[in-house]
Design a protein around this motif. Structure first.
Motif, PDB file in Angstrom:
ATOM      1  N   ARG A 125       0.838  -1.215   0.000  1.00 20.50           N
ATOM      2  CA  ARG A 125       0.000   0.000   0.000  1.00 20.50           C
ATOM      3  C   ARG A 125       0.870   1.261   0.000  1.00 20.50           C
ATOM      4  O   ARG A 125       0.624   2.196  -0.755  1.00 20.50           O
ATOM      5  CB  ARG A 125      -0.934  -0.005   1.223  1.00 20.50           C
ATOM      6  CG  ARG A 125      -2.235  -0.761   0.976  1.00 20.50           C
ATOM      7  CD  ARG A 125      -3.187  -0.632   2.147  1.00 20.50           C
ATOM      8  NE  ARG A 125      -2.671  -1.234   3.367  1.00 20.50           N
ATOM      9  CZ  ARG A 125      -2.745  -2.538   3.651  1.00 20.50           C
ATOM     10  NH1 ARG A 125      -3.327  -3.358   2.810  1.00 20.50           N
ATOM     11  NH2 ARG A 125      -2.247  -3.014   4.777  1.00 20.50           N
ATOM     12  N   ASN A 126       1.905   1.262   0.838  1.00 21.67           N
ATOM     13  CA  ASN A 126       2.805   2.434   0.890  1.00 21.67           C
ATOM     14  C   ASN A 126       3.456   2.705  -0.457  1.00 21.67           C
ATOM     15  O   ASN A 126       3.517   3.841  -0.916  1.00 21.67           O
ATOM     16  CB  ASN A 126       3.935   2.215   1.910  1.00 21.67           C
ATOM     17  CG  ASN A 126       3.432   2.332   3.326  1.00 21.67           C
ATOM     18  OD1 ASN A 126       2.313   2.795   3.540  1.00 21.67           O
ATOM     19  ND2 ASN A 126       4.240   1.898   4.280  1.00 21.67           N
ATOM     20  N   ALA A 127       3.957   1.645  -1.076  1.00 25.82           N
ATOM     21  CA  ALA A 127       4.666   1.830  -2.348  1.00 25.82           C
ATOM     22  C   ALA A 127       3.707   2.351  -3.422  1.00 25.82           C
ATOM     23  O   ALA A 127       4.058   3.234  -4.208  1.00 25.82           O
ATOM     24  CB  ALA A 127       5.314   0.515  -2.785  1.00 25.82           C
ATOM     25  N   LEU A 128       2.478   1.811  -3.432  1.00 26.06           N
ATOM     26  CA  LEU A 128       1.499   2.274  -4.431  1.00 26.06           C
ATOM     27  C   LEU A 128       1.127   3.733  -4.178  1.00 26.06           C
ATOM     28  O   LEU A 128       1.031   4.537  -5.118  1.00 26.06           O
ATOM     29  CB  LEU A 128       0.252   1.384  -4.399  1.00 26.06           C
ATOM     30  CG  LEU A 128       0.437  -0.034  -4.955  1.00 26.06           C
ATOM     31  CD1 LEU A 128      -0.775  -0.908  -4.621  1.00 26.06           C
ATOM     32  CD2 LEU A 128       0.662  -0.008  -6.472  1.00 26.06           C
ATOM     33  N   ASP A 129       0.947   4.100  -2.905  1.00 25.44           N
ATOM     34  CA  ASP A 129       0.610   5.491  -2.566  1.00 25.44           C
ATOM     35  C   ASP A 129       1.740   6.428  -2.974  1.00 25.44           C
ATOM     36  O   ASP A 129       1.509   7.490  -3.561  1.00 25.44           O
ATOM     37  CB  ASP A 129       0.374   5.642  -1.054  1.00 25.44           C
ATOM     38  CG  ASP A 129      -0.933   4.994  -0.624  1.00 25.44           C
ATOM     39  OD1 ASP A 129      -1.730   4.638  -1.519  1.00 25.44           O
ATOM     40  OD2 ASP A 129      -1.145   4.839   0.600  1.00 25.44           O
ATOM     41  N   GLN A 130       2.961   6.027  -2.631  1.00 24.80           N
ATOM     42  CA  GLN A 130       4.105   6.896  -2.937  1.00 24.80           C
ATOM     43  C   GLN A 130       4.309   7.023  -4.439  1.00 24.80           C
ATOM     44  O   GLN A 130       4.654   8.081  -4.938  1.00 24.80           O
ATOM     45  CB  GLN A 130       5.373   6.345  -2.275  1.00 24.80           C
ATOM     46  CG  GLN A 130       5.375   6.564  -0.770  1.00 24.80           C
ATOM     47  CD  GLN A 130       6.649   6.018  -0.152  1.00 24.80           C
ATOM     48  OE1 GLN A 130       6.736   4.836   0.140  1.00 24.80           O
ATOM     49  NE2 GLN A 130       7.630   6.865   0.017  1.00 24.80           N
ATOM     50  N   GLN A 131       4.074   5.932  -5.153  1.00 25.26           N
ATOM     51  CA  GLN A 131       4.232   6.012  -6.603  1.00 25.26           C
ATOM     52  C   GLN A 131       3.177   6.944  -7.208  1.00 25.26           C
ATOM     53  O   GLN A 131       3.477   7.746  -8.092  1.00 25.26           O
ATOM     54  CB  GLN A 131       4.137   4.624  -7.238  1.00 25.26           C
ATOM     55  CG  GLN A 131       4.498   4.664  -8.722  1.00 25.26           C
ATOM     56  CD  GLN A 131       4.535   3.297  -9.359  1.00 25.26           C
ATOM     57  OE1 GLN A 131       3.562   2.551  -9.272  1.00 25.26           O
ATOM     58  NE2 GLN A 131       5.645   2.974  -9.994  1.00 25.26           N
ATOM     59  N   ALA A 132       1.943   6.850  -6.684  1.00 32.06           N
ATOM     60  CA  ALA A 132       0.871   7.705  -7.205  1.00 32.06           C
ATOM     61  C   ALA A 132       1.181   9.180  -6.948  1.00 32.06           C
ATOM     62  O   ALA A 132       0.803  10.057  -7.723  1.00 32.06           O
ATOM     63  CB  ALA A 132      -0.458   7.318  -6.567  1.00 32.06           C
ATOM     64  N   ALA A 133       1.891   9.455  -5.840  1.00 36.67           N
ATOM     65  CA  ALA A 133       2.195  10.840  -5.480  1.00 36.67           C
ATOM     66  C   ALA A 133       3.476  11.357  -6.142  1.00 36.67           C
ATOM     67  O   ALA A 133       3.786  12.550  -6.048  1.00 36.67           O
ATOM     68  CB  ALA A 133       2.316  10.946  -3.957  1.00 36.67           C
ATOM     69  N   ALA A 134       4.223  10.464  -6.794  1.00 36.12           N
ATOM     70  CA  ALA A 134       5.512  10.872  -7.373  1.00 36.12           C
ATOM     71  C   ALA A 134       5.304  11.877  -8.499  1.00 36.12           C
ATOM     72  O   ALA A 134       4.283  11.847  -9.193  1.00 36.12           O
ATOM     73  CB  ALA A 134       6.259   9.651  -7.892  1.00 36.12           C
ATOM     74  N   GLU A 135       6.282  12.773  -8.651  1.00 36.07           N
ATOM     75  CA  GLU A 135       6.098  13.880  -9.607  1.00 36.07           C
ATOM     76  C   GLU A 135       6.771  13.642 -10.945  1.00 36.07           C
ATOM     77  O   GLU A 135       6.393  14.237 -11.953  1.00 36.07           O
ATOM     78  CB  GLU A 135       6.616  15.171  -8.977  1.00 36.07           C
ATOM     79  CG  GLU A 135       5.664  15.661  -7.895  1.00 36.07           C
ATOM     80  CD  GLU A 135       6.207  16.814  -7.097  1.00 36.07           C
ATOM     81  OE1 GLU A 135       7.319  17.289  -7.416  1.00 36.07           O
ATOM     82  OE2 GLU A 135       5.520  17.240  -6.151  1.00 36.07           O
ATOM     83  N   THR A 136       7.784  12.803 -10.971  1.00 36.77           N
ATOM     84  CA  THR A 136       8.482  12.590 -12.247  1.00 36.77           C
ATOM     85  C   THR A 136       8.447  11.110 -12.621  1.00 36.77           C
ATOM     86  O   THR A 136       8.229  10.240 -11.768  1.00 36.77           O
ATOM     87  CB  THR A 136       9.966  13.007 -12.142  1.00 36.77           C
ATOM     88  OG1 THR A 136      10.615  12.103 -11.237  1.00 36.77           O
ATOM     89  CG2 THR A 136      10.115  14.427 -11.628  1.00 36.77           C
ATOM     90  N   ASP A 137       8.693  10.841 -13.897  1.00 34.32           N
ATOM     91  CA  ASP A 137       8.723   9.451 -14.357  1.00 34.32           C
ATOM     92  C   ASP A 137       9.804   8.665 -13.625  1.00 34.32           C
ATOM     93  O   ASP A 137       9.620   7.503 -13.277  1.00 34.32           O
ATOM     94  CB  ASP A 137       8.995   9.397 -15.866  1.00 34.32           C
ATOM     95  CG  ASP A 137       7.762   9.797 -16.665  1.00 34.32           C
ATOM     96  OD1 ASP A 137       6.667   9.877 -16.056  1.00 34.32           O
ATOM     97  OD2 ASP A 137       7.902  10.029 -17.879  1.00 34.32           O
ATOM     98  N   ALA A 138      10.948   9.318 -13.386  1.00 28.84           N
ATOM     99  CA  ALA A 138      12.049   8.629 -12.714  1.00 28.84           C
ATOM    100  C   ALA A 138      11.666   8.248 -11.293  1.00 28.84           C
ATOM    101  O   ALA A 138      11.946   7.141 -10.828  1.00 28.84           O
ATOM    102  CB  ALA A 138      13.297   9.514 -12.714  1.00 28.84           C
ATOM    103  N   GLN A 139      10.995   9.172 -10.603  1.00 28.96           N
ATOM    104  CA  GLN A 139      10.551   8.862  -9.240  1.00 28.96           C
ATOM    105  C   GLN A 139       9.535   7.714  -9.253  1.00 28.96           C
ATOM    106  O   GLN A 139       9.586   6.826  -8.418  1.00 28.96           O
ATOM    107  CB  GLN A 139       9.914  10.098  -8.593  1.00 28.96           C
ATOM    108  CG  GLN A 139      10.944  11.159  -8.183  1.00 28.96           C
ATOM    109  CD  GLN A 139      10.271  12.469  -7.755  1.00 28.96           C
ATOM    110  OE1 GLN A 139       9.074  12.659  -7.938  1.00 28.96           O
ATOM    111  NE2 GLN A 139      11.064  13.365  -7.206  1.00 28.96           N
ATOM    112  N   ARG A 140       8.635   7.781 -10.230  1.00 24.99           N
ATOM    113  CA  ARG A 140       7.634   6.707 -10.324  1.00 24.99           C
ATOM    114  C   ARG A 140       8.308   5.367 -10.591  1.00 24.99           C
ATOM    115  O   ARG A 140       7.997   4.356  -9.964  1.00 24.99           O
ATOM    116  CB  ARG A 140       6.626   7.003 -11.451  1.00 24.99           C
ATOM    117  CG  ARG A 140       5.331   7.629 -10.956  1.00 24.99           C
ATOM    118  CD  ARG A 140       4.314   7.789 -12.077  1.00 24.99           C
ATOM    119  NE  ARG A 140       4.748   8.771 -13.071  1.00 24.99           N
ATOM    120  CZ  ARG A 140       4.664  10.099 -12.892  1.00 24.99           C
ATOM    121  NH1 ARG A 140       4.127  10.579 -11.797  1.00 24.99           N
ATOM    122  NH2 ARG A 140       5.094  10.917 -13.829  1.00 24.99           N
TER     123      ARG A 140
END
Ligand SMILES: [Zn+2]
Length: 339
Positions: A125-140
């Motif tokens: 859940r944390n990883a999915l939330d953080q990925q959804a909130a990421a701002e750049t493709d690299a962060q995602r």
């Protein structure tokens, strides 16, 4: 050579006729690399990935590419991403490891299993939330690996049974086939308490597992970096009995060369040097570690969190052992994922 690469969890790197490296894809449920080797009268699998689902893909590829169900499976070391697919190869295959690796699967590996059962839901859940909130493709993209780990485990835990090797050896074992032989060479206390490499002398190929990382930070915290450097040296200079090898398959990252082995040795020494400097300057807090820049030569490598984990474990050890340090002793793994 064109090559059909339909697998979801890894890509296949053909290294020789009948020899394939399976290189894990970020976002898939394999996590570590594996190998498929046609010995002639039997088929050998090297490591079985994190999940039965990814291992099933490897078993299917063995039949598709070599025409046989694998009858021999090597577990290079006890870490979960290398052995939790074992059950897929029963009942046909012998599961082979060192005696020490078998013990570690039952002890440190049991703790690891209990930890992962407890944390997988939250971590996913944390990883999915953080990925959804990421701002750049690299962060995602940086979350793909972790989502692969925890979504794969969430799916497979109901059927996952940690399955022990049934055939053990101590230092060296040779599997003779009608087409080629595979030499299993064990090293103690480097990446873990026991690590096996698989050397194919007729092909100049070595499956190094986690004694080798390419383009990826190595994880030093479950072994002994000084010993690891000795092992790399003995492989590079031939004293380990591995000669004329030119291609080395790492546990994580793409297939590499001797130059990449040297680069990993440089990385380990650099981590040690940085940690010694931090201790000498009295900068041993978490914030000191977190603000240490990754050396430029390794700045593009995947898995940067392992760099900080490596510094933390080196600092802890250097502070404990002081100046008469005889090097780090193997110790238990942390609860979070490490290769
Ligand atoms: Zn490992």
């Amino acid at each position: 050579m064109t090559f059909q690469n339909a697998a979801k969890h890894y890509t296949l790197d053909p290294l020789s006729d009948g020899v394939y490296a399976a290189i894990a894809r970020d976002g898939g449920a394999a996590i570590c690399n594996a190998g498929l080797v046609d010995l002639g009268d039997s088929t050998l699998v090297i490591d079985t990935f994190l999940t039965p689902t990814a291992a099933e893909e490897l078993r299917t590829d063995a039949q598709r590419l070599i025409g046989r169900i694998p009858r021999r499976v090597v577990n290079t070391h006890y870490h979960n991403d290398h052995i939790w697919g074992n059950q897929v190869f029963l009942p046909e295959a012998d599961l082979i490891s060192t005696a020490e690796t078998r013990v570690l699967i039952q002890t440190a590996g049991k703790e690891e299993y209990d930890d992962y059962r407890a944390i997988t839901g939250d971590r996913l859940r944390n990883a999915l939330d953080q990925q959804a909130a990421a701002e750049t493709d690299a962060q995602r993209a940086a979350f793909d690996l972790w989502i692969g780990v925890f979504s794969g485990l969430a799916r497979d835990f109901p059927r996952l049974r940690v399955t022990l090797p049934n055939l053990v050896f101590e230092n060296r074992m040779v599997l003779y086939g009608s087409r080629r032989r595979a030499e299993l060479v064990a090293f103690s206390g480097a990446h873990t308490g026991s690590d096996t490499v698989v050397y194919l002398p007729d092909d100049g190929v070595v499956f190094m597992s986690d004694l080798f990382f390419v383009g990826h930070h190595a994880y030093l915290g479950d072994g002994n970096p000084d010993r690891w450097l000795e092992v790399l040296r003995s492989i590079m200079d031939g004293t380990a009995g591995i000669q004329n090898a030119s291609r080395f398959v790492p546990g994580h990252g793409p297939t590499g060369t001797l130059a990449d082995l040297q680069r990993l040795a440089d990385y380990i020494r650099e981590c040690q040097q940085i940690a010694r400097t931090l201790v000498a300057e009295g900068k041993t807090g978490q914030a000191d570690v977190a603000s240490t820049p990754i050396p430029e030569a390794f700045a593009g490598w995947a898995g940067p969190r392992f760099f900080y984990a490596n510094l933390s474990s080196l600092l802890e050890e250097y502070q404990k052992t002081g100046r008469e340090s005889g090097g780090m002793k193997p110790k238990r793994v942390s609860k979070s994922f490490r290769p």
